[in-house]
Each structure stands twice: as structure tokens, then as C-alpha cells.
Design an enzyme around this catalytic site. Structure first.
Site, PDB file in Angstrom:
ATOM      1  CE  LYS A 199      -4.491  -1.244   1.603  1.00  0.00           C
ATOM      2  NZ  LYS A 199      -4.358  -2.881   1.979  1.00  0.00           N
ATOM      3  CD  GLU A 248     -11.758   5.476   2.275  1.00  0.00           C
ATOM      4  OE1 GLU A 248     -11.725   6.675   1.804  1.00  0.00           O
ATOM      5  OE2 GLU A 248     -11.422   4.517   1.587  1.00  0.00           O
ATOM      6  CB  SER A 284      -0.285  -7.931  -1.220  1.00  0.00           C
ATOM      7  OG  SER A 284      -1.021  -8.659  -0.522  1.00  0.00           O
TER       8      SER A 284
HETATM    9  C1  PLP Z   1      -5.221  -3.875   1.541  1.00  0.00           C
HETATM   10  C2  PLP Z   1      -4.535  -5.216   1.189  1.00  0.00           C
HETATM   11  C3  PLP Z   1      -4.873  -5.999   0.182  1.00  0.00           C
HETATM   12  C4  PLP Z   1      -6.072  -5.887  -0.663  1.00  0.00           C
HETATM   13  O1  PLP Z   1      -5.973  -4.439  -1.664  1.00  0.00           O
HETATM   14  P1  PLP Z   1      -5.697  -4.432  -3.140  1.00  0.00           P
HETATM   15  O2  PLP Z   1      -6.016  -3.067  -3.326  1.00  0.00           O
HETATM   16  O3  PLP Z   1      -6.611  -5.423  -3.542  1.00  0.00           O
HETATM   17  O4  PLP Z   1      -4.444  -4.787  -3.289  1.00  0.00           O
HETATM   18  C5  PLP Z   1      -3.904  -7.123  -0.150  1.00  0.00           C
HETATM   19  N1  PLP Z   1      -2.916  -7.338   0.575  1.00  0.00           N
HETATM   20  C6  PLP Z   1      -2.591  -6.724   1.616  1.00  0.00           C
HETATM   21  C7  PLP Z   1      -1.401  -7.009   2.664  1.00  0.00           C
HETATM   22  C8  PLP Z   1      -3.512  -5.566   1.982  1.00  0.00           C
HETATM   23  O5  PLP Z   1      -2.874  -4.841   3.196  1.00  0.00           O
END
Ligand code: PLP
Length: 405
Positions: free
Chosen positions: A101, A123, A388
Site C-alpha cells: 500500500k 478513510e 502483497s
Molecule cells: C489492503 C491489502 C490488500 C487488498 O488490497 P488491493 O487493493 O486489492 O491490493 C491485499 N494485501 C494486503 C497485504 C493488504 O494490506
């Protein structure tokens, strides 16, 4: 590469079009007042993203502050356990603050600074976007107002503490169900009143144009790095790539590096507890076309046509729609969108931790679980998963709810 009449050589020039559409999805369904504000952001973005100074500064920040490039790890023990397919992970869990993010938050905050804004507004539900934006605001010396429902504030105490330590102002939203939806409304209201001095920072590839485009562009560093690293590491492209999908930002950025390649692409939505409406958040799989939060896409609706209640074991994935670009790539068939449930996800959470020494976020565990399934099905070849984020934030919850598996 031409796929279904779309030339992916020129894809990023043509999509979205100047009104923010990916085919019929996207756009900016907002009040005339906000439309003006969105236009101002779009124009600033198009000017700034061509400026050497902006590009160089963002590159320097990624290298010196975020710790980019993040590595790719070969998951050898996991691969061996499953058979002959070699699985690799792009390590966004090692990006500063522990997830992807920050890639778009640093971009959005840098844009705010170039536009002469004093404040960033957003938000947050689980608090992940709030923490990433508070980090970016601290770095650039911007004020930061994060709107959060009272219920979420109680549930997500560690992230609330992080935001406050980072100097953000956490604004409690006390009406309605006191969760994400009310927080979105309150943040938009505040933005409408104060957009001359502030910029609204959306947390995924959703919302009105230009956000789906801008957030994808800022996240595309993940896919571009990954393609380069993977080909250097193995001498070839991966056969398949996999990412999880909430709003779709980590997937959009990761896929961007590979859309023009002969690579099978998989976007994985949370099936949660099952296929009944309310038990999952698999919007592309079970949803229909509609407008919410300022954009046209595929969404899960209740009997009144409003956004339906959704569920996922991963709080970052429980969103009743997906970004418009994903709806478009789904319609084209360029990306395979599929689902994985809670149970396989928790198994993958423990498998990756035990076999590789990497505790993944529950969101990312959806992609890992799907890659494990896919590996068995493929029999040979390679899979690159976008990890992610890291799972520190999820450990207490997993142990309390599932125990040690
Ligand atoms: C917020 C988040 C997601 C989901 O958000 P996307 O916009 O779909 O990428 C996925 N993995 C992690 C670790 C997150 O914090």
C-alpha cells in the site's frame, strides 16, 4: 501482443481513455463540485508524471525510504512438497510498513505536495491504508485526517495507535453502523468542503477517475521490477502469475508488468465461507454491473441494488466491488479471475510460515493458496505469486480463531 482484438503493446496509452473508462467500466460518477476537484487532480497528475523532477524524486524515495526493489524469493521447500512446479514470491511484505500500500500512498502524497496541498484525507476500515497514508504524510510533512468508524477503531487498536504515533488525526465516525461505509461518506464530505487545501487519497484502484489509473501506475513498479528480476533470475518469464484481489491495487500493479507477455494471469477473490451472498466478497465471480463509490464496475448488490454486505477472513479483501480495470480484463478474458475460500487460505498461511519462514498477510495467503492448487494442476513450469504483505497484523486473530494448524 494482440489478445481479443486489444493490442497490449499500446494498452497503457489507451486504457483508461480520457474520461477514465476501461471499456464500459470506470468513469467519475460524482457531484459537479467533486468533478471539478477530480479534473484538477487528473491534470496535475498528467503534468507531474511526465516531469523528470517528480519521477526522480519518486525513484529516490522508493530506493532510500521504502527499501525498493523488494526481492523475489524462490520458495523451494514449498515447491518440492507440491511436485515439480517452481513457485516464486515477489516480496511486497518487505516494502516499508509491510505491504504494497505504501507504493501508491507515497505517490499520492508526493502529488499532493507538488499540487501545493497541505493535507491528505482518507478513510480506513482495518487501518492498513490509514497507516500507509499516515506514514507518507509524516515523510512529506503533510497534515493527515483519517476517518474511521467507532466500531473499527475499537477492533483495530494497534493500527489506530500507529496512525496517532505517526502524527495523523484519527477522526471517529459515530453514525450508522460506524464502519467503513460511514467512514467513506464522512471522508468524502470533508473533502468536498476542503478540497482547495486537501487531497483525497483512495486506497486501491477504485473510486472516480483518475484514481484507478493513478493507483495502478504507482503500483506498476511491482510488476515492472518483478518481470525484470524474474527473467534475470531464471532466464525466462514465469508461466503463471497470481495475486489476490480486494479493490485490486496489488494485482493491478503486478499484472501491469506482464499484460503484454505470454503469461497466464490469475486474480484471486475471497470465497470466504461459501457462495451465499454475505458469506464472500467475490464480486467479479458473482456480481453484476453497477455504480458505487463514484465508478462503474462489477459489484455485489443486495435486493435494493445497494452494495451488499460482504465477508472475508481477510479484512483487506472484504470490498463489494473490484476496480474497473479488473472488470474490463475479466470481460476480455486476459486475466483469469477465480476464488479461494477461508479454509485453504489459513492452510496456506501456515504452510508458507513453516516451509519458508515467511508469515504472509491473510490477504496474500489467498494468492499463495491458489498458487499451491495451481501448481498441482500444472504439473510443471513456474508460478510467481505477489506476496502483497506480511502477516504480523494477523497473528493474534489466526491463533485465536484457528489455533496452531
Ligand atoms: C489492503 C491489502 C490488500 C487488498 O488490497 P488491493 O487493493 O486489492 O491490493 C491485499 N494485501 C494486503 C497485504 C493488504 O494490506
Amino acid at each position: 501482443m494482440v489478445f481479443n482484438n486489444i493490442d497490449f503493446d499500446t494498452y497503457f496509452k489507451n486504457y483508461p481513455n480520457e474520461d477514465g473508462y476501461f471499456g464500459k467500466y470506470g468513469g467519475a460518477y460524482v457531484s459537479p463540485e467533486l468533478k471539478k476537484a477530480m479534473k484538477e487532480i487528473t491534470e496535475a497528475y498528467f503534468t507531474i508524471c511526465k516531469s523528470r523532477k517528480f519521477i526522480d524524486e519518486l525513484r529516490r524515495i522508493r530506493r532510500e525510504f521504502q527499501g525498493r526493489p523488494t526481492p523475489i524469493s524462490h520458495l523451494e521447500r514449498l515447491s518440492n512438497k507440491l511436485g515439480n512446479v517452481q513457485i516464486y514470491a515477489k516480496r511486497e511484505d518487505l516494502n516499508h510498513t509491510g505491504a504494497h500500500k505504501l507504493n501508491h500512498c507515497m505517490g499520492e502524497a508526493l502529488l499532493a505536495k507538488y499540487m501545493g496541498k497541505k493535507k491528505v484525507i482518507a478513510e480506513t476500515g482495518a487501518g492498513q491504508h490509514g497507516v500507509a497514508l499516515a506514514t507518507a504524510a509524516a515523510y512529506f510533512g503533510l497534515e493527515c485526517d483519517i476517518y474511521m468508524g467507532s466500531v473499527d477503531i475499537k477492533k483495530q487498536a494497534p493500527n489506530v495507535a500507529r496512525m496517532k504515533i505517526l502524527g495523523a488525526n484519527v477522526v471517529e465516525v459515530t453514525h450508522g453502523l460506524q464502519t467503513l461505509k460511514e467512514a467513506v461518506d464522512a471522508a468524502f464530505d470533508a473533502y468536498c468542503k476542503g478540497y482547495k487545501d486537501a487531497i483525497y487519497c483512495i486506497g486501491s484502484v477504485v473510486g472516480p477517475h483518475p484514481f484507478p489509473m493513478m493507483v495502478r501506475d504507482f503500483q506498476s513498479v511491482v510488476g515492472i521490477e518483478a518481470r525484470d528480476q524474474f527473467t534475470k533470475m531464471t532466464g525466462e518469464l514465469p508461466d503463471a502469475i497470481v495475486a489476490c484481489l480486494g479493490g485490486g491495487s496489488n494485482a493491478a500493479g503486478f499484472f501491469a508488468g506482464f499484460l503484454n507477455d505470454p503469461v497466464d494471469i490469475y486474480g484471486i477473490e475471497p470465497l470466504g465461507r461459501g457462495t451465499t451472498l454475505g458469506d464472500h466478497a467475490a464480486s467479479l465471480q458473482y456480481g453484476e454491473e453497477g455504480v458505487m463509490h463514484g465508478f462503474n464496475s462489477i459489484m455485489l448488490k443486495d435486493e435494493n441494488g445497494d452494495p451488499a454486505p460482504v465477508y472475508s477472513v481477510a479484512s483487506g479483501l472484504d470490498y463489494p466491488s473490484s476496480g474497473p480495470e479488473h472488470a474490463f480484463l475479466h470481460e476480455l478474458g486476459r486475466v483469469n479471475y477465480d476464488v479461494i475460500g477461508d479454509d485453504d487460505t489459513i492452510d496456506a498461511f501456515f504452510e508458507l510460515s513453516r516451509l519458508e519462514g515467511i508469515i504472509p498477510a491473510i490477504e496474500s495467503s489467498h494468492a499463495v493458496a491458489y498458487a499451491m492448487k495451481l501448481a498441482k494442476k500444472m504439473g510443471k513450469g513456474s508460478i510467481l505469486v505477489n506476496l502483497s504483505g506480511r502477516g504480523d497484523k494477523d497473528m493474534d486473530y489466526v491463533i485465536e480463531k484457528y489455533g496452531i494448524r
